[in-house]
Scaffold this motif. Structure first.
Motif, mmCIF file in Angstrom:
data_model
loop_
_atom_site.group_PDB
_atom_site.id
_atom_site.type_symbol
_atom_site.label_atom_id
_atom_site.label_comp_id
_atom_site.label_asym_id
_atom_site.label_seq_id
_atom_site.Cartn_x
_atom_site.Cartn_y
_atom_site.Cartn_z
ATOM 1 N N UNK A 144 0.774 -1.141 -0.165
ATOM 2 C CA UNK A 144 -0.015 -0.031 -0.032
ATOM 3 C C UNK A 144 0.996 1.107 -0.006
ATOM 4 N N UNK A 145 1.864 1.369 0.749
ATOM 5 C CA UNK A 145 2.771 2.517 1.004
ATOM 6 C C UNK A 145 3.417 2.799 -0.535
ATOM 7 N N UNK A 146 3.853 1.894 -0.910
ATOM 8 C CA UNK A 146 4.908 1.760 -2.127
ATOM 9 C C UNK A 146 4.048 2.316 -3.405
ATOM 10 N N UNK A 147 2.791 1.539 -3.509
ATOM 11 C CA UNK A 147 2.065 1.717 -4.663
ATOM 12 C C UNK A 147 1.274 3.123 -4.625
ATOM 13 N N UNK A 148 1.245 3.449 -3.439
ATOM 14 C CA UNK A 148 0.339 4.850 -3.331
ATOM 15 C C UNK A 148 1.491 6.070 -3.635
ATOM 16 N N UNK A 149 2.673 5.810 -3.392
ATOM 17 C CA UNK A 149 3.799 6.900 -3.193
ATOM 18 C C UNK A 149 4.083 7.076 -4.506
ATOM 19 N N UNK A 150 3.949 6.054 -5.617
ATOM 20 C CA UNK A 150 4.658 6.268 -6.999
ATOM 21 C C UNK A 150 3.569 5.984 -8.149
ATOM 22 N N UNK A 152 4.614 5.381 -11.386
ATOM 23 C CA UNK A 152 5.342 4.472 -12.437
ATOM 24 C C UNK A 152 6.854 3.967 -11.801
ATOM 25 N N UNK A 153 7.344 3.140 -12.427
ATOM 26 C CA UNK A 153 8.468 2.484 -12.017
ATOM 27 C C UNK A 153 9.552 3.378 -11.839
ATOM 28 N N UNK A 154 9.949 4.187 -12.738
ATOM 29 C CA UNK A 154 11.031 4.959 -13.122
ATOM 30 C C UNK A 154 11.006 6.180 -11.983
ATOM 31 N N UNK A 155 9.727 6.277 -11.327
ATOM 32 C CA UNK A 155 10.015 7.217 -10.180
ATOM 33 C C UNK A 155 11.072 6.829 -9.115
ATOM 34 N N UNK A 156 10.956 5.427 -8.977
ATOM 35 C CA UNK A 156 11.551 4.731 -7.726
ATOM 36 C C UNK A 156 13.058 4.861 -7.999
ATOM 37 N N UNK A 157 13.588 5.851 -7.639
ATOM 38 C CA UNK A 157 15.122 6.114 -7.418
ATOM 39 C C UNK A 157 15.456 6.711 -6.007
ATOM 40 N N UNK A 158 16.758 6.996 -5.740
ATOM 41 C CA UNK A 158 17.008 7.871 -4.624
ATOM 42 C C UNK A 158 16.279 9.191 -4.601
ATOM 43 N N UNK A 159 15.448 9.581 -3.891
ATOM 44 C CA UNK A 159 14.776 10.666 -3.661
ATOM 45 C C UNK A 159 13.992 10.942 -2.406
ATOM 46 N N UNK A 166 8.425 5.221 4.929
ATOM 47 C CA UNK A 166 9.031 4.813 6.212
ATOM 48 C C UNK A 166 8.566 3.371 6.626
ATOM 49 N N UNK A 167 7.558 2.587 6.078
ATOM 50 C CA UNK A 167 7.449 1.447 6.548
ATOM 51 C C UNK A 167 8.137 0.403 5.779
ATOM 52 N N UNK A 168 8.520 0.691 4.480
ATOM 53 C CA UNK A 168 9.293 -0.179 3.795
ATOM 54 C C UNK A 168 10.661 -0.033 4.264
ATOM 55 N N UNK A 169 11.374 1.206 4.712
ATOM 56 C CA UNK A 169 12.563 1.060 5.420
ATOM 57 C C UNK A 169 12.407 0.160 6.852
ATOM 58 N N UNK A 170 11.415 0.377 7.671
ATOM 59 C CA UNK A 170 11.237 -0.163 8.660
ATOM 60 C C UNK A 170 11.212 -1.915 8.488
ATOM 61 N N UNK A 171 10.740 -2.388 7.415
ATOM 62 C CA UNK A 171 10.961 -3.634 6.914
ATOM 63 C C UNK A 171 12.101 -4.152 6.751
ATOM 64 N N UNK A 172 13.002 -3.182 5.944
ATOM 65 C CA UNK A 172 14.465 -3.441 5.665
ATOM 66 C C UNK A 172 14.915 -3.468 6.936
#
Length: 347
Positions: A144-150, A152-159, A166-172
């Motif tokens: 939910x967090x990732x698919x809501x934040x972006x 398209x795929x190419x948006x997903x880069x250092x930014x 934050x939940x993605x980082x917590x999972x890692x």
């Protein structure tokens, strides 16, 4: 380094639903893509993430070490205007003596850059996938967090947008806590005069250390240490003090977290590793539905084993400590999400 990372992550993602995986380069042909109406073949993620991280670092090292790169710089008649790490190694001077690196020191630094950043990053990616797939509520939240934040795929880069996941980082971080890439001790030699630690004297010359795995599974710092709980990294003001998610509990958890070691001997590539982890996991979550292949248990503990073996926990990613972790599995299937705007349109 981001261009090197993204180039290889695109290739990695492109191959995850293929049957004829090896020897194929470039974007998935449209006729093959259209035939992928279901799940792709199971992939052993320990192997596949190893391929990815070795390709990323090999690509980066080729750019730095290759004759073509050197010739390019010489042809331009400059002193290496591309200020990469090797530029600073060559130009670096001791502030007190004014001396540069010796040949021996340069060889040591080059060896570090050649060997580092592969196995440990691979383990972290694999462990994160393992844990979110075995914990459906975590998978739902990170999806939910990732698919809501972006969009398209190419948006997903250092930014900042990626950093705000934050939940993605917590999972890692929770995967790094439970399954550190280096789980044993990072030995340090006691200096002349000896040292007293917690009432015990250690004479000079003795190697000492605290196993990272043991520290990161201490219930004193990590309540329910063998449970995968990303929420332990996120402060919730509604949580009572002392409970998982409270400010004091999060601070205590962070105080005993050192998968990259600490201090001046901490991992030099920590920043790059986190960027890699965030980009790879976010792209996988955004582009694909994922699941553990039915009937496979690779990477999981065996509940039939005696608890004293410490290999009985189904939900703990299993590996052998050979300084870096040696693991197998999990076997994961991927299905490209319908309507995903992928990098194939971006070139």
């Amino acid at each position: 380094m981001e261009d090197h990372v993204l180039k290889n992550v695109r290739s990695f993602c492109d191959k995850l639903t293929r049957k004829d995986t090896f020897g194929i380069k470039g974007v998935m042909p449209s006729e093959e893509k259209n035939s992928l109406t279901g799940w792709g073949p199971a992939k052993n993620m320990s192997r596949w993430t190893n391929y990815l991280t070795f390709d990323i670092m090999a690509n980066a090292r080729y750019e730095a070490f290759s004759k073509e790169q050197a010739d390019h710089r010489i042809a331009k008649g400059d002193e290496v205007k591309t200020k990469d790490v090797f530029y600073f190694l060559q130009k670096g001077r001791d502030p007190e003596t004014g001396e540069g690196f010796t040949l021996h020191e340069l060889v040591a630094e080059a060896s570090l850059l050649i060997l580092g950043g592969t196995d440990t990053t691979s383990t972290a990616i694999t462990a994160t996938i393992f844990y979110i797939l075995l914990n459906p509520s975590c998978l739902t939240k990170v999806n939910s967090e990732v698919r809501t934040a972006f969009t398209n795929t190419e948006e997903i880069r250092g930014s900042s947008k990626l950093n705000n996941c934050r939940y993605l980082r917590a999972c890692i971080d929770e995967a790094l806590r439970m399954t550190p890439g280096v789980g044993g001790i990072l030995p340090r030699e006691v200096l002349p005069g000896g040292i007293t630690i917690d009432g015990t004297f250690f004479p000079p010359g003795v190697d000492i250390g605290v196993p990272i795995y043991a520290l990161q599974h201490s219930s004193e710092y990590h309540p329910q240490p063998f449970e995968y709980i990303p929420e332990r990294w996120l402060v919730d003001d509604d949580i009572q003090p002392g409970e998982i998610g409270s400010a004091d509990s999060v601070a205590r958890t962070k105080s005993a977290f050192c998968p990259f070691s600490l201090g001046p001997r901490g991992c030099v590539g920590k920043g790059m590793a986190y960027k890699e982890l965030m980009v790879v996991i976010a792209r996988l979550v955004f582009m694909f539905d994922m699941r553990i292949s039915e009937g496979t248990t690779a990477g999981q503990g065996d509940p039939s084993l005696d608890e004293e073996s410490l290999r009985h926990r189904v939900g703990e990613f299993q590996g052998l400590d050979k300084f870096v972790l040696q693991a197998d599995g999990p076997m994961v299937e991927f299905r490209l999400r319908e309507g995903v705007e992928g990098y194939e349109k971006e070139g």
